[in-house]
Design a protein around this motif. Sequence first.
Motif, PDB file in Angstrom:
ATOM      1  N   PRO A   7      10.863 -62.913  43.667  1.00  0.00           N
ATOM      2  CA  PRO A   7      11.853 -61.843  43.364  1.00  0.00           C
ATOM      3  C   PRO A   7      11.367 -60.481  44.316  1.00  0.00           C
ATOM      4  O   PRO A   7      10.169 -60.221  44.855  1.00  0.00           O
ATOM      5  CB  PRO A   7      11.185 -61.182  42.046  1.00  0.00           C
ATOM      6  N   ARG A   8      12.112 -59.381  44.455  1.00  0.00           N
ATOM      7  CA  ARG A   8      12.322 -58.723  45.109  1.00  0.00           C
ATOM      8  C   ARG A   8      11.053 -58.153  44.133  1.00  0.00           C
ATOM      9  O   ARG A   8      10.293 -58.503  43.124  1.00  0.00           O
ATOM     10  CB  ARG A   8      13.198 -57.411  44.547  1.00  0.00           C
ATOM     11  N   TYR A   9       9.881 -56.818  44.892  1.00  0.00           N
ATOM     12  CA  TYR A   9       9.023 -56.162  44.558  1.00  0.00           C
ATOM     13  C   TYR A   9       8.683 -54.776  45.216  1.00  0.00           C
ATOM     14  O   TYR A   9       9.379 -55.005  46.431  1.00  0.00           O
ATOM     15  CB  TYR A   9       7.385 -57.289  45.157  1.00  0.00           C
ATOM     16  N   PHE A  10       7.665 -53.774  44.065  1.00  0.00           N
ATOM     17  CA  PHE A  10       7.541 -53.079  44.960  1.00  0.00           C
ATOM     18  C   PHE A  10       6.552 -52.685  46.335  1.00  0.00           C
ATOM     19  O   PHE A  10       5.482 -53.391  46.520  1.00  0.00           O
ATOM     20  CB  PHE A  10       6.964 -51.522  44.602  1.00  0.00           C
ATOM     21  N   TYR A  22      11.789 -53.660  46.175  1.00  0.00           N
ATOM     22  CA  TYR A  22      12.803 -52.292  45.071  1.00  0.00           C
ATOM     23  C   TYR A  22      13.452 -51.240  46.083  1.00  0.00           C
ATOM     24  O   TYR A  22      11.864 -50.555  46.807  1.00  0.00           O
ATOM     25  CB  TYR A  22      12.276 -52.311  43.647  1.00  0.00           C
ATOM     26  N   THR A  23      14.061 -50.523  46.100  1.00  0.00           N
ATOM     27  CA  THR A  23      14.810 -49.508  46.440  1.00  0.00           C
ATOM     28  C   THR A  23      15.498 -48.667  46.583  1.00  0.00           C
ATOM     29  O   THR A  23      16.907 -48.888  45.492  1.00  0.00           O
ATOM     30  CB  THR A  23      15.107 -50.016  48.122  1.00  0.00           C
ATOM     31  N   LEU A  24      15.562 -47.231  46.559  1.00  0.00           N
ATOM     32  CA  LEU A  24      17.135 -46.952  45.576  1.00  0.00           C
ATOM     33  C   LEU A  24      17.018 -46.280  47.500  1.00  0.00           C
ATOM     34  O   LEU A  24      17.473 -45.812  47.438  1.00  0.00           O
ATOM     35  CB  LEU A  24      15.789 -44.842  45.704  1.00  0.00           C
ATOM     36  N   GLN A  25      18.446 -46.478  46.567  1.00  0.00           N
ATOM     37  CA  GLN A  25      19.621 -46.760  47.760  1.00  0.00           C
ATOM     38  C   GLN A  25      20.209 -44.896  48.152  1.00  0.00           C
ATOM     39  O   GLN A  25      19.936 -44.483  49.901  1.00  0.00           O
ATOM     40  CB  GLN A  25      20.175 -46.937  47.850  1.00  0.00           C
TER      41      GLN A  25
END
Length: 132
Positions: A7-10, A22-25
């Motif tokens: 899964p995605r991770y920081f 994890y990304t703020l678009q």
Amino acid sequence: MQTAIYPRYFNTSGPNRPEQHYTLQRAELVKKGIRIVQKERYFTIWAPRQTGKSTYFRILAQALIQEGYHVCHINVEGWIESTEAFLCKRLCESMSEAYEATISAATLDEVFAQICALPKKLVFIIDEIEQL
């Protein structure tokens, strides 16, 4: 796009990859960047380390390519003691690839004169410029 095994991770180091991390678009900020480019203006982003500046520029570059621009995104971190010859060589390589044109120059003035003469919609993004 390949589905991630994990899964995605920081992300805490290296380039942030939205498909993996994890990304703020920042969609509105990307639209603002496109509007600034369309007006043929330049801009800078100043913020503390690890706050998403490079990630923003990579996302903006992809959006600009979709708008028909040719984008050269170069990171000059660690180039503080570089010679003009080194800078010209690296810029010519990156710009030739991004702008799909042969650019060869011995001085920075010549590099920029050549790209200004290209009949294409060009964007040049310099990451970590304060380190040059």
